[in-house]
Structure formats: C-alpha cells, structure tokens
Design an enzyme around this catalytic site. Structure first.
Site, PDB file in Angstrom:
ATOM      1  N   HIS A   1     -10.233   2.793  -0.022  1.00 13.68           N
ATOM      2  CA  HIS A   1      -9.992   2.154   1.561  1.00 13.68           C
ATOM      3  C   HIS A   1     -11.129   1.194   1.414  1.00 13.68           C
ATOM      4  O   HIS A   1     -11.875   0.937   1.832  1.00 13.68           O
ATOM      5  CB  HIS A   1     -10.694   2.874   2.128  1.00 13.68           C
ATOM      6  CG  HIS A   1      -9.886   3.281   3.541  1.00 13.68           C
ATOM      7  ND1 HIS A   1     -10.043   3.623   4.816  1.00 13.68           N
ATOM      8  CD2 HIS A   1      -8.418   3.563   3.449  1.00 13.68           C
ATOM      9  CE1 HIS A   1      -9.586   3.866   6.070  1.00 13.68           C
ATOM     10  NE2 HIS A   1      -7.930   4.039   4.715  1.00 13.68           N
TER      11      HIS A   1
ATOM     12  N   HIS B   1       0.888  -0.975  -0.717  1.00 13.22           N
ATOM     13  CA  HIS B   1       0.293  -0.455  -0.261  1.00 13.22           C
ATOM     14  C   HIS B   1       0.928   1.078   0.139  1.00 13.22           C
ATOM     15  O   HIS B   1       0.642   2.148  -0.574  1.00 13.22           O
ATOM     16  CB  HIS B   1      -0.746  -0.369   0.850  1.00 13.22           C
ATOM     17  CG  HIS B   1      -2.001   1.200   1.452  1.00 13.22           C
ATOM     18  ND1 HIS B   1      -3.227   1.192   0.755  1.00 13.22           N
ATOM     19  CD2 HIS B   1      -2.159   2.322   2.188  1.00 13.22           C
ATOM     20  CE1 HIS B   1      -3.298   2.596   0.282  1.00 13.22           C
ATOM     21  NE2 HIS B   1      -3.206   3.064   1.426  1.00 13.22           N
TER      22      HIS B   1
END
Length: 757
Positions: free
Chosen positions: A104, A55
């Site tokens: 998200h 990420h």
C-alpha cells in the site's frame, strides 16, 4: 420506455469517452472495443480501466511471474497456490495456514495514516476470504532518508495507522522491518502481511457457482473514498503535474472490520457460503468480475441495491469505489435468510445485489438500464499482457566495479570501537522499539516470539504446542548491486531467520517493489530478481504461494532501489522449543556457524561509515543455507541451543550487540584470525565483526551440550567456531575493545525517538 445503455453504446460508436484519464492506453482502449464489438458504456469503461491497471492485472509482470509456477518445487504442503486471495499450506494436525504480503505504498505517501491502516485492513480481508481466522500481522516498511523533514511526516503516520488498525482488530503485530534510504524519499514502501489459521475442510475460494445462487454484498456502505485509489495510484509514477493520479485514499474503520471477521467466520462455520471475495483494489468491479470469471456461470447484479454513504455517486463511481470493510458472498437461496440473520446479529449491513445465472455474461443494471454486458473473463483475467523491453543498464558495470573493499578501514582498536558504536546507533541498525511498542504484539495470548526476535511465532494448538513462524526480509542495496543475487539473499535471510527460531521453512509469499516497468533498466532488475527468487525457491523447496507486484515506485525519473520483500512461513512442532535471540545465561558458549569472507558490497558498514554503495553483494550458497537451517532446527528441537541469531545487516557485531541487549548479558569474544588478506590484527578483527557473508549464525550453547553440538556440526560438515562466552555486563572483544551494555543500550535505543521528536 426503458433505455438499454449497452444497446445505446452500440448505436453511438463515435461518442468520446475519458479512457486516457482513467489510465488506459490508446491500444488498450481499442482492444476493449474489439472485445465488446462496440464502444464500452461508461460503467464498462470504469471496470476495464481499474481491472486492467498494473495493480490489478499484472500486465507487465505476469509473463515473468509464470516462473514461480514453472519452477515450483514438489511439495505436499501446498494446498492453495498462486491465483487465489492468499496461498494456503498444510502445517499438520489438520490445520492449514494462509498468509500473504501486499503493498500500500503510494496511498501511504499521500495520506500516511489511512494509507497504512487500510493496507492492514485489505490484507486481513484476503485472509478472511480464504476461510481463515486472522491470527497475526507483519509490516515491512521502507522510508526515505532519516534526516529528511518528510520522513518525520510519513513515518509517524504510517506507524500510527498500522498500530491503530491492527490494535483495534485485536491482532498481534509480530514482525516486519524498518529500513531508511534516500531512494525511498517521496515513495515509501508500506508492505503489509497477515497470517490466518483454519482447518483443512474450511478453505474457501473466490468463485460464483450454482445457477440461482445469490450475491450478497455485506459490510460497510459504499462511499466516494478511494475511487480508483489503489488501482490507479499504484499504477502510475507520482507526478505533481497530474493531480488526477492522486485520488482520495481509502478510509478505514477497524471496528467495522472486526464485526466483518466474526460475521464471516460464523457464516463459514454454518456452511452458508459457496464462494467469497473481499472488496479491495477495484472494489465491486473486481469482486463481481472475479467471482463470475472463476465460477461456472454468469452473474446479474443491480447497483440500485448497493447501500451507499453518498447518494450522488454515479454507477461508474460505485463500481470503482474502494471503500473498505466490504465483502461479497455467494449464498444458496434457501440459506440467504440465515446468512442475513447472522449479519444482523453482528450489526453488519447485508444486501442481496444479484444472482448467478446460467449464461456466461456479467450483466449489471442501474435504474432499470443494463449498463454492463461483458464476458467477465475479459475483465478479470484476460487483460493486456506486455513483454516489456529490458536491458542491463549501462551503469551496472561501473557500480559493481566500485568495490567496497577499497574503502578505508579502521586502523586502530579505538577506531574500531568508534565504528561499532556508529553502526549500532545508525537509523537502520538501531532499536525499532519506538515503532514496535506502538503495536500490541501479544494480544490473543498466542504470541511466543515477536520483534526484535529473528522471526515472529504464533502458537496454533494449545493442546500440542504446534506453531508457525514468519519472517520478512529484503535488502534493496544488495538487489541494486545484483538483482538476481539480491533476491536470493532476501529469500536466504528470511529462510535463515525462521530456522534460527527453530521452525522448519515451508513456503513463501513475496512483495516485489520496483520502479517503472517502462524503463528497460528497471524491467531488467525485475526480471533478474524474479529469476533469482524462482531459482532459489526451487532449490530450497519453498514454493511461492502468492504475493504482490508493486511497480511505478518512483518520483519523476528516480526509481527506488529494486526491493523484493520475501516472507517465509515455517512450522514448529512445539513452540516451547523455540529459540530466542537473547543471551540469557552466563557461561553459555558462543559459536559462530558458517564461513566469513571479506564481503562488504552493499553492507551496513559501507553505508554508515562511508555513505557508499558499490561492488558485489555477498555470495549466495543455498545448499549451505539449507544445511545451516537443519543444524539450527535440530539444535533447537534437541535442546543443544539456548539462543540463536542470524548474521545479516551489520554482520557479527550487530548480532552480538542485539543478543546481548535482548538477554541482558554481556559477552567475552575471541575473534577468529586469518580472515583479512592483509594479515593485520585490527583488519582481521574488522572483517570478523563487519563482514556480511551470508549463511551464518551465532548460537549460545550450554556447556553440557558442547560436545554433542560440535559433533553434529562436524558430522554434517558445517563450520562451527567457538568465539566466546556469555559473561559480564559488557561486550568485550579481547585484544581490541570493551563496551559496557549501558553504553550500547543508550546508543542503540536513542536514534529513532530522536528522529521523530
């Protein structure tokens, strides 16, 4: 006697550390040891583990993302590009706009409300960190099968989280999408975007420069929520056998974020800030290492000075915590008191936690012990770089050979009418007002277009009417069939949506949602999509300003459809000249712009009527997209178009239904002939209504402007076919069927509320 933890680490090389539990691979841990020349301390291990996660480090994607820079079109509009918190473009009159889309996804599956809410909070802080005032948000969403019980859990929570956070911030939600597909079951996509406005001279960057300058941490206290949250959750495939991969999701407080916004903007206005970084994924590990790495010196930080909500937190947990509503500012010593006074005025907790040094090391202390001593670049910017193997999957040929053109088509006018109603009442084509009505779309008073319009639009200048438009699009079904073409279709649709509203496309941000990069087939999809997007942006002259890569979107072995979401930002000189989608005046002439072909691969019709995915997606002609955009923009500016709607999912009939319902007026349509190879009249009508050929739009032209409009299209070589007139209270396709607007509205609006009831 004070213990130097770093020195102790060098003296105890055989101490076992939980590198695997923190997500590092064996070779990655070995590389950390090589970099340091010793084993890491626990705090250093925590920092490397979160900053080297997929990420944060883009370790599987960065070799391919370089294409966005290598193929970037030349433009004077780009002020800040890839590498900062968000891209910035010049929109004229001294104004700059910053915008970005991020994901998200995994946190929103674990805890839908807080996962989605903190997604909004995080993207808004990226905008603040660039020096801009946030002015709007957008939310592209992908959910599982509409009739699956878990969709009923996830969707309402996600929508409530987005609305709850954005509404409390006072930011209008002006756009986005909601798409249902079984491939997202267990792995919904919750992408969040934001737009901010500033003057050119107010741009701020994430760097710590100036020896002796202070590092000020301000905002919420640091707690145990979200430790390793986004950085670890977003870097692993969900697997119920690994509970450690489901850490606590961050908890948001929008009222704290609102104070943070106003406090930060006031500090910017008084020129108190040298550099700034928000605390998102990887928390303090990210903020300290990136500020130091981007600056001209080193940094010394004391974790003892970090305000805590939980006094039992270890230094590793403090460094990994992703507690929300926090930022780090670099402030000159003689301005610290004023900075702290502004924070106190806004009731924002602020603490000096360190300073910029004249060295090149990031040193962090805890209870007098040195627990971190690293080159910050090795943490923030010199993580692993993988060239993952990729290969076109064996099943791709069979998928493309399963042509949707072979599917049974309606054989009568009655069957055609029935399929129109089935399409417009399907979950993906139905009205999303149940969602958008929960968002405040008009707070601040500058929203001029919002869902269900083709793009959202915000007025920037009250004096001149200068404004910006944004649209987000992406079709995972198209991209599954052909990743290169699918990515370009996402770009083309978003570009077309912005132009249909009357704005000139300037630049893009993207959110690239894919499965596991360790699967060569998924990696091939990813590589092809990036290649398609980079080539498309080069041809259209729209640079990629930044974005997000979200990998490991799969449950077990089942990956989601490859889903590149593309946000296009456009500028319009005067929002008073915007073009809505609604047919609002009887007598307006309806024109279909572009060419229609028998293209049904990945179409809404093939999904809704036959539950089929196969064949090839519609072909892409980016020069035609550019020409269509020029016509739409010119027609809007010069008063030749009263309404415009792009044609995409669902084809012409979906666009007609939406425009009729939006404006409250019916339409009488005469369809073009000769589109179907069979020559059958019903088949001709079917192709005209349901084809998803790209590069098309339907426009409503005032009778007084018809000649001028058709002359413009003819002179520029864009096909323009008159297909009808705005009239009555039904959608009438002559020779085929008529459906009253009341029936269309009931069918269109009933679906989503019934799903969540």
């Amino acid at each position: 006697m004070t213990l130097d933890t770093v020195k102790h680490a060098g003296e105890t090389p055989d101490v076992e550390l939980p590198w695997a539990e923190l997500g590092l691979k064996e070779d990655e841990y070995a590389r950390v040891r090589d970099i340091l020349g010793r084993r890491p301390t626990g705090a250093e291990l925590a920092m490397y583990s979160v900053m080297w996660s997929e990420h944060c480090s883009y370790k599987s994607s960065k070799v391919h993302l370089r294409q966005f820079g290598e193929k970037a079109p030349a433009t004077d509009a780009l002020l800040v590009g890839i590498g900062e918190n968000a891209g910035v473009v010049d929109i004229g009159e001294g104004y700059a706009v910053t915008f970005k889309v991020e994901s998200h996804n995994h946190p929103s599956y674990v805890e839908p409300y807080q996962g989605a809410a903190t997604g909004v909070g995080g993207i808004v802080r990226d905008i603040i960190a660039m020096g801009a005032r946030p002015v709007a948000v957008v939310d592209p969403l992908r959910m599982g099968a509409p009739d699956h019980p878990d969709t009923k859990r996830v969707l309402p929570g996600v929508v409530a989280g987005i609305g709850g956070y954005g509404n409390c911030l006072g930011l209008p939600n002006i756009g986005g999408e909601l798409v249902f597909d079984a491939c997202y079951q267990g792995n919904p996509l919750v992408n969040a975007g934001a737009i901010g406005v500033m003057r050119h001279e107010d741009i701020h960057l994430a760097k710590a420069s100036g020896t002796g300058n202070k590092i000020v941490l301000y905002g919420a206290r640091t707690g145990g929520d979200g430790i390793g949250g986004a950085s670890i959750l977003a870097s692993e495939t969900f697997d119920d056998s690994k509970p450690s991969k489901r850490p606590a999701v961050q908890v948001g407080d929008p009222f704290q974020e609102k104070l943070l916004i106003e406090c930060t903007l006031e500090a910017f206005a008084e020129k108190l800030v040298v550099g700034i970084q928000d605390l998102g994924a990887a928390g303090l590990s990210c903020a300290t290492s990136e500020l130091a790495s981007n600056g001209s010196g080193g940094m010394r930080v004391s974790l003892d000075d970090v305000p805590l909500r939980d006094s039992t937190l270890s230094p590793e947990e403090i460094l990994m915590s992703e507690s929300q509503e926090r930022m780090c500012a670099v402030v000159e010593p003689d301005k610290v008191d004023r900075f702290l006074a502004i924070c106190e005025k806004w009731d924002v907790l602020a603490t000096v936690i360190g300073e910029v040094t004249d060295g090149d090391r990031l040193e962090i202390f805890w209870h007098g012990e040195k627990i971190v001593d690293v080159d910050p670049r090795t943490v923030a910017h010199e993580g692993p770089v993988y060239e993952r193997p990729y290969a076109r999957p064996d099943w791709q040929d069979a998928l493309q050979a399963d042509d949707a053109g072979k599917l049974p088509r309606p054989g009568s006018a009655d069957e055609l009418r029935e399929q129109v109603l089935k399409l417009v009442g399907s979950a993906n084509q139905a009205s999303k007002s149940w969602v958008t009505d929960q968002y405040d779309r008009f707070v601040q008073g500058n929203t001029v277009l919002a869902q269900p319009e083709d793009s959202g639009m915000i007025r920037v200048s009250e004096e001149t009417g200068l404004g910006v438009a944004i649209a987000t699009d992406g079709n995972g079904r198209y991209t599954k069939l052909d990743p290169y073409t699918g990515a370009q279709l996402a770009l083309a649709e978003s570009y077309r949506n912005v132009a249909a509203a009357g704005a000139r496309p300037l630049a893009i941000s993207d959110c690239l949602n894919f499965g596991s990069p360790e699967d060569p087939a998924v990696m091939w999809q990813f590589v092809e999509a990036i290649r398609g997007l980079a080539d498309g942006c080069q041809q259209l002259g729209t640079p990629v300003t930044g974005g997000n890569v979200s990998l490991y979107n799969q449950t077990g072995e089942a990956a989601i459809h490859p889903t590149p979401v593309v946000a296009v930002l456009g500028v319009i000189d005067d929002v008073a000249r915007r073009t809505p989608i609604g047919f609002g005046t009887e007598g307006q002439l309806l024109y279909l712009l572009g060419d229609t072909r028998e293209e049904f691969g990945g179409s809404a019709w093939s999904q809704v009527v036959h539950d089929h995915l196969g064949g090839l997606p519609p072909r892409v002609d980016l020069e035609r997209e550019r020409l269509l955009a020029e016509i739409l923009i010119s027609g809007s500016r010069d008063g030749m178009i009263d309404a415009a709607h792009d044609l995409s999912d669902g084809g012409l009939v979906q666009a007609l239904v939406e425009s009729c319902l939006r404006g409250g007026k019916g339409a009488r349509i005469v369809l073009p002939e000769g589109l179907a190879a069979s020559g059958d009249a019903t088949d001709d009508a079917f192709v005209a209504l349901f084809s998803e050929s790209a590069g098309r739009a339907v426009v409503a032209v005032p009778r007084s402007e018809e000649l001028r409009f058709t002359d413009m299209c003819g002179a520029r070589g864009l096909p323009a076919t008159r297909i009808g007139v705005v009239d009555g209270d039904a959608l009438e396709v002559q020779g085929q069927f008529s459906i009253p607007l009341t029936e269309l509205r009931e069918t269109h609006e009933a679906t989503i509320p019934a799903l969540v009831a």
